[in-house]
Design a protein around this motif. Structure first.
Motif, PDB file in Angstrom:
ATOM      1  N   LYS A   5     -18.115  -0.864  -5.596  1.00 14.00           N
ATOM      2  CA  LYS A   5     -17.817  -0.308  -4.548  1.00 14.00           C
ATOM      3  C   LYS A   5     -17.037  -1.220  -3.503  1.00 14.00           C
ATOM      4  N   LEU A   6     -15.474  -0.956  -3.264  1.00 17.55           N
ATOM      5  CA  LEU A   6     -14.816  -1.443  -3.481  1.00 17.55           C
ATOM      6  C   LEU A   6     -13.997  -0.435  -2.480  1.00 17.55           C
ATOM      7  N   ILE A   7     -13.991  -1.527  -0.991  1.00 15.47           N
ATOM      8  CA  ILE A   7     -13.392  -0.465   0.122  1.00 15.47           C
ATOM      9  C   ILE A   7     -12.130  -0.902   0.471  1.00 15.47           C
ATOM     10  N   GLY A   8     -11.138  -0.211   0.992  1.00 18.94           N
ATOM     11  CA  GLY A   8      -8.880  -1.427   0.912  1.00 18.94           C
ATOM     12  C   GLY A   8      -9.139  -0.876   2.204  1.00 18.94           C
ATOM     13  N   SER A   9      -7.739  -1.341   2.919  1.00 16.59           N
ATOM     14  CA  SER A   9      -7.059  -1.052   3.964  1.00 16.59           C
ATOM     15  C   SER A   9      -6.166  -1.416   3.685  1.00 16.59           C
ATOM     16  N   ALA A  10      -4.812  -0.452   3.925  1.00 12.57           N
ATOM     17  CA  ALA A  10      -3.201  -1.219   4.016  1.00 12.57           C
ATOM     18  C   ALA A  10      -2.533  -0.687   4.754  1.00 12.57           C
ATOM     19  N   HIS A  11      -1.353  -1.098   5.371  1.00 15.29           N
ATOM     20  CA  HIS A  11      -0.075  -0.372   6.418  1.00 15.29           C
ATOM     21  C   HIS A  11       1.110  -0.013   5.792  1.00 15.29           C
ATOM     22  N   ILE A  12       1.171   0.753   5.732  1.00 16.14           N
ATOM     23  CA  ILE A  12       2.498   1.655   5.400  1.00 16.14           C
ATOM     24  C   ILE A  12       3.398   1.630   6.113  1.00 16.14           C
ATOM     25  N   GLU A  13       4.988   1.593   5.362  1.00 17.73           N
ATOM     26  CA  GLU A  13       6.599   2.166   6.226  1.00 17.73           C
ATOM     27  C   GLU A  13       6.759   3.143   5.597  1.00 17.73           C
ATOM     28  N   VAL A  14       6.806   4.625   6.971  1.00 13.36           N
ATOM     29  CA  VAL A  14       7.295   5.201   6.831  1.00 13.36           C
ATOM     30  C   VAL A  14       8.672   6.122   7.363  1.00 13.36           C
ATOM     31  N   PRO A  15       9.461   6.599   7.169  1.00 14.84           N
ATOM     32  CA  PRO A  15      10.332   6.929   7.578  1.00 14.84           C
ATOM     33  C   PRO A  15       9.865   7.764   9.270  1.00 14.84           C
ATOM     34  N   GLU A  16      10.430   7.707  10.403  1.00 17.37           N
ATOM     35  CA  GLU A  16      10.301   8.199  11.109  1.00 17.37           C
ATOM     36  C   GLU A  16      10.367   9.832  11.649  1.00 17.37           C
ATOM     37  N   SER A  17      11.412  10.425  10.358  1.00 18.85           N
ATOM     38  CA  SER A  17      11.986  11.322  10.966  1.00 18.85           C
ATOM     39  C   SER A  17       9.939  12.820  10.281  1.00 18.85           C
ATOM     40  N   GLU A  42       8.110   8.307  -0.377  1.00 25.67           N
ATOM     41  CA  GLU A  42       8.259   8.807   1.322  1.00 25.67           C
ATOM     42  C   GLU A  42       7.647   6.549   1.956  1.00 25.67           C
ATOM     43  N   VAL A  43       6.940   5.734   1.082  1.00 25.77           N
ATOM     44  CA  VAL A  43       6.867   4.698   1.467  1.00 25.77           C
ATOM     45  C   VAL A  43       7.388   3.972   0.973  1.00 25.77           C
ATOM     46  N   ASP A  44       7.924   2.992   2.494  1.00 26.15           N
ATOM     47  CA  ASP A  44       9.218   2.229   2.140  1.00 26.15           C
ATOM     48  C   ASP A  44       8.977   0.355   2.072  1.00 26.15           C
ATOM     49  N   ASP A  45       7.261   0.522   2.302  1.00 33.52           N
ATOM     50  CA  ASP A  45       6.523  -0.777   2.586  1.00 33.52           C
ATOM     51  C   ASP A  45       5.121  -0.633   2.228  1.00 33.52           C
ATOM     52  N   VAL A  46       4.713  -1.554   1.673  1.00 33.44           N
ATOM     53  CA  VAL A  46       3.396  -2.126   1.919  1.00 33.44           C
ATOM     54  C   VAL A  46       3.118  -2.961   2.188  1.00 33.44           C
ATOM     55  N   PHE A  47       2.182  -3.581   3.057  1.00 36.61           N
ATOM     56  CA  PHE A  47       1.845  -4.593   3.177  1.00 36.61           C
ATOM     57  C   PHE A  47       0.527  -4.867   4.467  1.00 36.61           C
ATOM     58  N   GLY A  48      -0.619  -5.632   4.820  1.00 40.48           N
ATOM     59  CA  GLY A  48      -1.712  -6.072   5.321  1.00 40.48           C
ATOM     60  C   GLY A  48      -2.494  -5.619   4.464  1.00 40.48           C
ATOM     61  N   THR A  88      -2.660   2.458   7.639  1.00 41.35           N
ATOM     62  CA  THR A  88      -1.862   1.860   9.301  1.00 41.35           C
ATOM     63  C   THR A  88      -0.769   2.948   9.040  1.00 41.35           C
ATOM     64  N   ILE A  89      -0.479   3.662   9.518  1.00 33.21           N
ATOM     65  CA  ILE A  89       1.527   4.212   9.288  1.00 33.21           C
ATOM     66  C   ILE A  89       2.394   3.563  10.398  1.00 33.21           C
ATOM     67  N   TYR A  90       3.064   2.862   9.571  1.00 30.27           N
ATOM     68  CA  TYR A  90       4.429   2.239  10.567  1.00 30.27           C
ATOM     69  C   TYR A  90       5.088   3.240  10.416  1.00 30.27           C
ATOM     70  N   ALA A  91       6.339   3.748  11.976  1.00 35.30           N
ATOM     71  CA  ALA A  91       7.098   4.089  11.193  1.00 35.30           C
ATOM     72  C   ALA A  91       8.719   3.488  11.104  1.00 35.30           C
ATOM     73  N   VAL A  92       9.716   4.029  10.755  1.00 33.50           N
ATOM     74  CA  VAL A  92      10.530   3.107  10.811  1.00 33.50           C
ATOM     75  C   VAL A  92      11.913   3.929  11.143  1.00 33.50           C
ATOM     76  N   ASN A  93      12.711   2.934  11.858  1.00 33.84           N
ATOM     77  CA  ASN A  93      14.238   3.604  12.962  1.00 33.84           C
ATOM     78  C   ASN A  93      14.590   4.225  11.275  1.00 33.84           C
ATOM     79  N   THR A 135       6.962  14.500   9.573  1.00 31.15           N
ATOM     80  CA  THR A 135       5.931  15.541  10.547  1.00 31.15           C
ATOM     81  C   THR A 135       4.778  15.476   9.959  1.00 31.15           C
ATOM     82  N   ALA A 136       3.795  15.738  11.162  1.00 30.95           N
ATOM     83  CA  ALA A 136       2.745  14.771  11.074  1.00 30.95           C
ATOM     84  C   ALA A 136       1.925  15.493  10.104  1.00 30.95           C
TER      85      ALA A 136
END
Length: 372
Positions: free
Chosen positions: A241-253, A225-231, A282-287, A255-256
């Motif tokens: 003790k390593l703490i991470g965060s990332a942005h991922i792209e998923v299709p807008e279709s 389901e993950v199209d891309d990873v960034f940030g 952080t979830i980014y929707a893709v058209n 569901t929650a």
């Protein structure tokens, strides 16, 4: 045997050996009227103190997270390393001053066979301590232990130099020990500076280990389901003790409920594969099915490519209802200011699509972070 227990046991062994060596060297230095041996004895004393600081820092770092420090106290080990570096640096300055005075105002030396025999034994003992402590520091990922080990190896070299100066004096009646003491002080200062530099760099926050960041990215991208990873960001709050965060792209279709399950699965896999606890996704929707949005994306990619300074575009989404174009621009590390680039791109895109507002974020992308 756990990590902290090994660190403490290694430090205790170092304390015992350094106190013994310091006592011998102070006595020998006084008997031989040797400034280089006394400088070496002072260095042994600081080594014993540094091992004690390592123990204190290790014990304090064991404290459980609380309301005031929710990520725990692991970074106290960095403060211990910082204090050790300051002590080593002070010892170097003190030895340099003492040696400088002796160069300007020389005094006779009195070396004996017993003096030089003890110095030779001290070289062997200190070298053994140094190799063992440094190996343990690398094995246990302890900056304080590694610094103590390197300082011990420097001590062995310094004692060897002092012994060589003593032999020169005995056989040739030429006193070079004050000059040797001065050179030893430079060696001590170098170790202190390197320890301070490495520790301050860790406290300021360094780029994530290249292999670790790549492994985190691959673990996230393993989900279809993950199209891309960034940030991607990885913060070190102490060993383990390593703490991470990332942005991922998923299709807008999606569901929650699907997104919720995806977040939990990604977090669990990254932790299992890499040991990094992902506290932020952080979830980014893709058209995924809007042809007009796809055409707008292609045109805007062309605009960013022609403008220069943008390596890639992530998180592109067109809100057709509120008429908003949003994306994140991955900038080249040579771009001095992302704000200027963002303003210029916003102006160009709004000229192309005047009915839309434009929201652009700029950052160094993961590929730029992973650049050697």
């Amino acid at each position: 045997m756990n990590r902290n227990r090994e660190i403490i046991q290694t430090s205790l062994a170092g304390i015992a050996a350094n106190i013994l060596l310091a006592g011998f060297k102070f006595v020998i230095g006084a008997a031989a009227n040797s400034v280089s041996i006394r400088a070496d004895a002072l260095n042994n004393t600081t080594d014993a103190l540094s091992s004690l600081i390592t123990i204190i820092g290790t014990k304090l770092s064991e404290k459980e997270p609380d309301r005031k420090h929710p990520f725990g106290y692991g970074r106290i080990e960095y403060l211990a390393s910082l204090l050790i570096g300051m002590m080593i640096f002070y010892a170097g300055v003190s030895a340099m001053i003492t040696s400088g005075i002796r160069i300007l105002h020389p005094e006779p030396n009195e070396y004996t066979a017993w003096t030089m025999t003890v110095m030779a034994a001290a070289i062997l003992v200190k070298a053994g301590i140094g190799f063992y402590t440094k190996r343990q520091g690398k094995k246990l990922e302890s900056g304080a232990l590694s610094a103590s080990g390197q300082d011990a190896l420097n001590d062995a070299g310094a004692t060897f130099a002092a012994l060589a100066a003593a032999l020169v004096y005995v056989f040739f009646n030429i006193s070079v020990e004050a000059c040797v003491g001065f050179l030893i002080s430079f060696l001590i200062l170098k170790t202190g500076f390197e320890t301070l530099h490495e520790t301050v760099s860790s406290l300021l926050g360094e780029r994530a280990d290249l292999a670790l960041a790549a492994n985190v990215k691959n673990a996230i991208l393993s989900f279809p389901e993950v199209d891309d990873v960034f940030g991607l960001a990885i913060h070190n709050y102490g060993v383990g003790k390593l703490i991470g965060s990332a942005h991922i792209e998923v299709p807008e279709s999606l569901t929650a409920g699907w997104i919720d399950n995806l977040q939990r699965s990604v977090t669990a896999k990254v932790l299992a594969d890499t040991g990094v606890e992902m506290l932020g996704l952080t979830i980014y929707a893709v058209n995924s099915s809007d042809q007009e949005a796809a055409a707008m994306r292609e045109r805007i990619l062309k605009i960013t490519e022609e403008h220069g300074g943008v390596k890639a575009v992530h998180g592109f989404y067109v809100d057709r209802i509120d008429r908003v174009i949003s994306f994140e621009a991955e900038t080249d590390s040579k771009v001095s200011t992302g704000a200027a680039l963002r303003d210029q791109l916003t102006q160009k895109i709004q000229q192309e699509y005047p009915r839309y507002s434009v929201r652009i974020q700029t950052s160094l992308g993961i590929e730029e972070q992973l650049r050697p």
